[in-house]
Write an enzyme that holds these catalytic residues in place. Structure first.
Site, PDB file in Angstrom:
ATOM      1  N   CYS A   1       0.652  -1.252   0.323  1.00 38.86           N
ATOM      2  CA  CYS A   1       0.176   0.203   0.204  1.00 38.86           C
ATOM      3  C   CYS A   1       0.971   1.023   0.382  1.00 38.86           C
ATOM      4  O   CYS A   1       2.091   1.461   0.028  1.00 38.86           O
ATOM      5  CB  CYS A   1      -0.760   0.527   1.145  1.00 38.86           C
ATOM      6  SG  CYS A   1      -2.444  -0.994   1.180  1.00 38.86           S
TER       7      CYS A   1
ATOM      8  N   ASP B   1      15.289 -11.529 -13.629  1.00 37.65           N
ATOM      9  CA  ASP B   1      14.237 -10.796 -13.457  1.00 37.65           C
ATOM     10  C   ASP B   1      14.504 -11.346 -11.954  1.00 37.65           C
ATOM     11  O   ASP B   1      15.565 -11.395 -11.199  1.00 37.65           O
ATOM     12  CB  ASP B   1      13.014 -12.797 -13.784  1.00 37.65           C
ATOM     13  CG  ASP B   1      12.203 -12.161 -13.228  1.00 37.65           C
ATOM     14  OD1 ASP B   1      11.502 -10.864 -13.251  1.00 37.65           O
ATOM     15  OD2 ASP B   1      10.822 -12.592 -13.450  1.00 37.65           O
TER      16      ASP B   1
ATOM     17  N   ASN C   1      -0.004   1.217   6.207  1.00 42.35           N
ATOM     18  CA  ASN C   1       1.045   0.152   5.170  1.00 42.35           C
ATOM     19  C   ASN C   1       1.159  -0.701   6.251  1.00 42.35           C
ATOM     20  O   ASN C   1       2.436  -0.255   6.911  1.00 42.35           O
ATOM     21  CB  ASN C   1       1.685   1.211   4.181  1.00 42.35           C
ATOM     22  CG  ASN C   1       2.790   0.332   3.611  1.00 42.35           C
ATOM     23  OD1 ASN C   1       2.184  -0.692   3.386  1.00 42.35           O
ATOM     24  ND2 ASN C   1       4.160   0.317   3.278  1.00 42.35           N
ATOM     25  N   GLY C   2       1.255  -1.370   6.058  1.00 38.65           N
ATOM     26  CA  GLY C   2       1.365  -2.473   6.742  1.00 38.65           C
ATOM     27  C   GLY C   2       0.325  -3.781   6.871  1.00 38.65           C
ATOM     28  O   GLY C   2      -0.670  -4.351   6.630  1.00 38.65           O
TER      29      GLY C   2
ATOM     30  N   CYS D   1      15.287  -7.407   7.011  1.00 38.08           N
ATOM     31  CA  CYS D   1      14.350  -8.475   7.417  1.00 38.08           C
ATOM     32  C   CYS D   1      14.218  -9.360   5.403  1.00 38.08           C
ATOM     33  O   CYS D   1      14.274  -8.804   4.998  1.00 38.08           O
ATOM     34  CB  CYS D   1      12.810  -8.317   7.499  1.00 38.08           C
ATOM     35  SG  CYS D   1      11.104  -9.681   7.452  1.00 38.08           S
TER      36      CYS D   1
ATOM     37  N   GLY E   1      -0.554   0.086  -5.081  1.00 43.11           N
ATOM     38  CA  GLY E   1      -1.201  -1.133  -4.940  1.00 43.11           C
ATOM     39  C   GLY E   1      -2.296  -0.248  -5.684  1.00 43.11           C
ATOM     40  O   GLY E   1      -2.741   1.039  -6.430  1.00 43.11           O
TER      41      GLY E   1
ATOM     42  N   SER F   1      10.568  -4.830 -13.805  1.00 48.56           N
ATOM     43  CA  SER F   1      11.539  -4.663 -12.167  1.00 48.56           C
ATOM     44  C   SER F   1      12.604  -5.718 -12.433  1.00 48.56           C
ATOM     45  O   SER F   1      13.709  -5.412 -11.866  1.00 48.56           O
ATOM     46  CB  SER F   1      10.717  -5.739 -11.257  1.00 48.56           C
ATOM     47  OG  SER F   1      10.560  -6.291 -11.882  1.00 48.56           O
TER      48      SER F   1
ATOM     49  N   TYR G   1      12.015  -5.139  -5.747  1.00 45.83           N
ATOM     50  CA  TYR G   1      10.982  -5.181  -6.544  1.00 45.83           C
ATOM     51  C   TYR G   1       9.573  -4.011  -6.080  1.00 45.83           C
ATOM     52  O   TYR G   1       9.659  -3.404  -7.045  1.00 45.83           O
ATOM     53  CB  TYR G   1       9.834  -6.477  -6.479  1.00 45.83           C
ATOM     54  CG  TYR G   1       8.525  -6.741  -7.080  1.00 45.83           C
ATOM     55  CD1 TYR G   1       8.987  -6.768  -8.593  1.00 45.83           C
ATOM     56  CD2 TYR G   1       7.445  -6.173  -6.456  1.00 45.83           C
ATOM     57  CE1 TYR G   1       7.996  -6.552  -8.756  1.00 45.83           C
ATOM     58  CE2 TYR G   1       6.612  -7.194  -6.689  1.00 45.83           C
ATOM     59  CZ  TYR G   1       6.472  -6.840  -8.255  1.00 45.83           C
ATOM     60  OH  TYR G   1       5.505  -6.277  -8.607  1.00 45.83           O
TER      61      TYR G   1
ATOM     62  N   CYS H   1      12.197  -4.213   5.188  1.00 43.14           N
ATOM     63  CA  CYS H   1      11.865  -5.583   4.393  1.00 43.14           C
ATOM     64  C   CYS H   1      13.098  -5.163   2.503  1.00 43.14           C
ATOM     65  O   CYS H   1      13.002  -4.544   2.153  1.00 43.14           O
ATOM     66  CB  CYS H   1      10.557  -4.804   3.728  1.00 43.14           C
ATOM     67  SG  CYS H   1       9.941  -6.608   2.158  1.00 43.14           S
TER      68      CYS H   1
ATOM     69  N   CYS I   1       5.643 -14.654   3.836  1.00 36.76           N
ATOM     70  CA  CYS I   1       5.708 -13.305   4.540  1.00 36.76           C
ATOM     71  C   CYS I   1       3.894 -13.157   5.628  1.00 36.76           C
ATOM     72  O   CYS I   1       3.186 -13.143   4.506  1.00 36.76           O
ATOM     73  CB  CYS I   1       5.712 -12.341   3.667  1.00 36.76           C
ATOM     74  SG  CYS I   1       6.231  -9.839   4.283  1.00 36.76           S
TER      75      CYS I   1
ATOM     76  N   CYS J   1      11.737 -14.228   4.806  1.00 36.55           N
ATOM     77  CA  CYS J   1      11.043 -15.432   2.904  1.00 36.55           C
ATOM     78  C   CYS J   1      11.894 -15.469   3.145  1.00 36.55           C
ATOM     79  O   CYS J   1      12.211 -16.552   2.380  1.00 36.55           O
ATOM     80  CB  CYS J   1      10.295 -14.198   2.900  1.00 36.55           C
ATOM     81  SG  CYS J   1      11.385 -13.018   1.979  1.00 36.55           S
TER      82      CYS J   1
END
Length: 474
Positions: free
Chosen positions: A5, A355, A111-112, A443, A37, A293, A252, A246, A392, A446
């Site tokens: 977001c 990618d 956002n979160g 973080c 978003g 990306s 990305y 993050c 995640c 993942c």
């Protein structure tokens, strides 16, 4: 993966608000954050004694008209673009969330994702509080209102932050005051800046650039910033030893021209490409990105390897956010609708395809099939992130372990599944070097299955760090 977001808050000086209403400034800033978003968007502005909103499902230019925005007359407001990670995709969950309470009005853009959101919701519902949405944002709003009946605004925000576990970057309009708040580990980006006639808080610095403003700095982890007519008043509520930014913001999510926690995203992605070239060299005729990306990393790979950069895929940038697929058989058409091959650039060539990540592997396979059908002799996949092996819980809509291809298969099997001639993931050390931030400040849950917060059923590396510190003190 899906975007998260984007949040915006604007305060204009009273003298400038007539010519530059907060609503228009928020609109332009949200346009710059549209990549975060595409599901819904909203703007809430304090108009004299009233608070008014415009909300809708869809993209920023679809939801707002100039006439509607000019009716939102006021010098202070907040805005939001949404992709849901918790809560259904419906208008009720569209933000900013506005709540009238005994002493005034609260509008919140978030956002979160809260790890303990359900636990807090159950507690509030047991007290008789009624929810109209199923998003974490309403949990935060209820907690804030509860505290503001007893304390001032800043004390209330601090009290709520002590209850929240997980990620949150907030733009808050409480009555006629504007606040920005970032969780103690700084998962999600948030920055503040000056614009002509006022001040702004936004998820990314590109929103400030769009308003022809100047980035002041990032909101620090655990900090609450009040935006006033005189500028920014900082209140450092919490001081964790390490942050947990993050990594996928750099890989990305964020726009390449954003500066996040002191790092220009474009440079990070260029370094990712260079690291990939050093870690996974291969003889080839061209380096080609999967747009958009993969573009910057492909440039870095090309420069480091000396292999020509050439586009083999062209993205359709006018596809919009959604289109109806009548069945599984249309999936390949969907990929071709999103991008097309440039056959003359690919025919009889050995191609290095760059990618940003592989999640389920299905899209990667379809893209590689397209490139091969266009005549490529060999296709060597190079991925600008390490293998994603765990979900995640902190704000990215990512697949479960059962769906994550790298959680179940070694590299060689993933290579075969996506039909590449070779496959190379960026190493975690290479990613950390590219970002240029200490590993303990990131973080990587993942990628490592070690999370910076306690999550039921998962391992928490911070708990281990604290245990190690205790042993060292012995």
């Amino acid at each position: 993966m899906k975007e998260e977001c984007g949040v915006v808050g604007v305060l204009m000086h009273d003298a400038d608000a007539q010519a530059k209403p907060a609503s228009l400034q928020i609109y332009y800033a949200l346009y710059a954050l549209q990549h975060r978003g595409q599901e819904s968007t909203g703007i809430t502005v304090k108009c004299g004694e009233n608070v008014k909103s415009i909300k809708g499902m869809g993209l920023v230019p679809e939801v707002y008209s100039k006439d509607d925005l000019l009716k939102l007359k006021g010098n202070i407001g907040v805005g939001h673009v949404r992709y849901s990670t918790t809560g259904d995709s419906k208008i009720e969950n569209c933000q900013p969330l506005m709540v009238n309470y005994k002493s005034g009005t609260l509008a919140i853009a978030h956002n979160g994702n809260l790890v303990n959101g359900k636990e807090l919701r159950d507690e509030l519902e047991s007290e008789g509080r009624i929810f109209i949405t199923n998003s974490d944002t309403e949990v935060i709003a209820h907690l804030l209102v509860k505290e503001m009946l007893k304390h001032d605004h800043l004390e209330s925000i601090k009290a709520v932050m002590t209850r929240l576990k997980g990620s949150y970057s907030l733009a808050l309009m409480i009555d006629d005051r504007l606040f920005a708040a970032r969780d103690p580990l700084g998962f999600k980006p948030l920055c503040i800046g000056e614009i002509s006639g006022g001040y702004v808080v936004a998820s990314e610095s590109v929103a400030i650039d769009t308003l022809n403003g100047k980035l002041t700095r990032d909101v620090r982890p655990g900090e609450v910033v009040e935006i006033t007519d005189k500028g920014f008043e900082s209140h450092q509520m919490f001081n964790e030893k390490n942050a947990a930014h993050c990594v996928f913001e750099y890989i990305y999510f964020a726009r390449p021209d954003s500066i996040i926690d002191g790092q220009l995203v474009y440079k990070v992605r260029e370094k990712i490409g260079r690291e990939l070239a050093r870690e996974h060299p291969v003889e080839a005729d061209m380096v080609s990105p999967v747009p958009d990306s993969g573009i910057t990393s492909a440039i870095g790979y090309s420069e480091e390897s000396g292999i020509d950069y050439r586009e083999g895929l062209m993205k359709n940038r006018y596809i919009g956010r959604t289109f109806i697929l009548p069945g599984q058989a249309m999936r390949e058409t969907a990929v071709r609708l999103k991008m097309n091959t440039i056959s003359e650039n690919l025919k009889d060539r050995k191609v290095i395809l760059i990618d940003d990540s592989i999640v389920r592997g299905t899209t990667s396979r379809r893209i590689i099939d397209m490139v091969r059908k266009a005549g490529a002799k060999e296709i060597h996949a190079r991925i600008g992130s390490p293998a994603i092996i765990a979900p995640c819980y902190l704000g990215i809509d990512m697949a479960s372990r059962d769906e994550l291809i790298a959680a179940k298969k070694p590299v060689e099997m993933v290579k075969d599944a996506i039909t590449a001639d070779s496959l190379g993931y960026l190493s975690i050390d290479g990613l950390v070097r590219s970002i240029g931030i200490n590993r303990n400040e990131l973080c990587l849950g993942c990628l490592t299955e070690l999370y910076p917060v306690e999550i039921p059923g998962e391992k928490c590396h911070r708990k281990q760090l604290k245990l190690d510190e205790f042993k060292n003190e012995d």
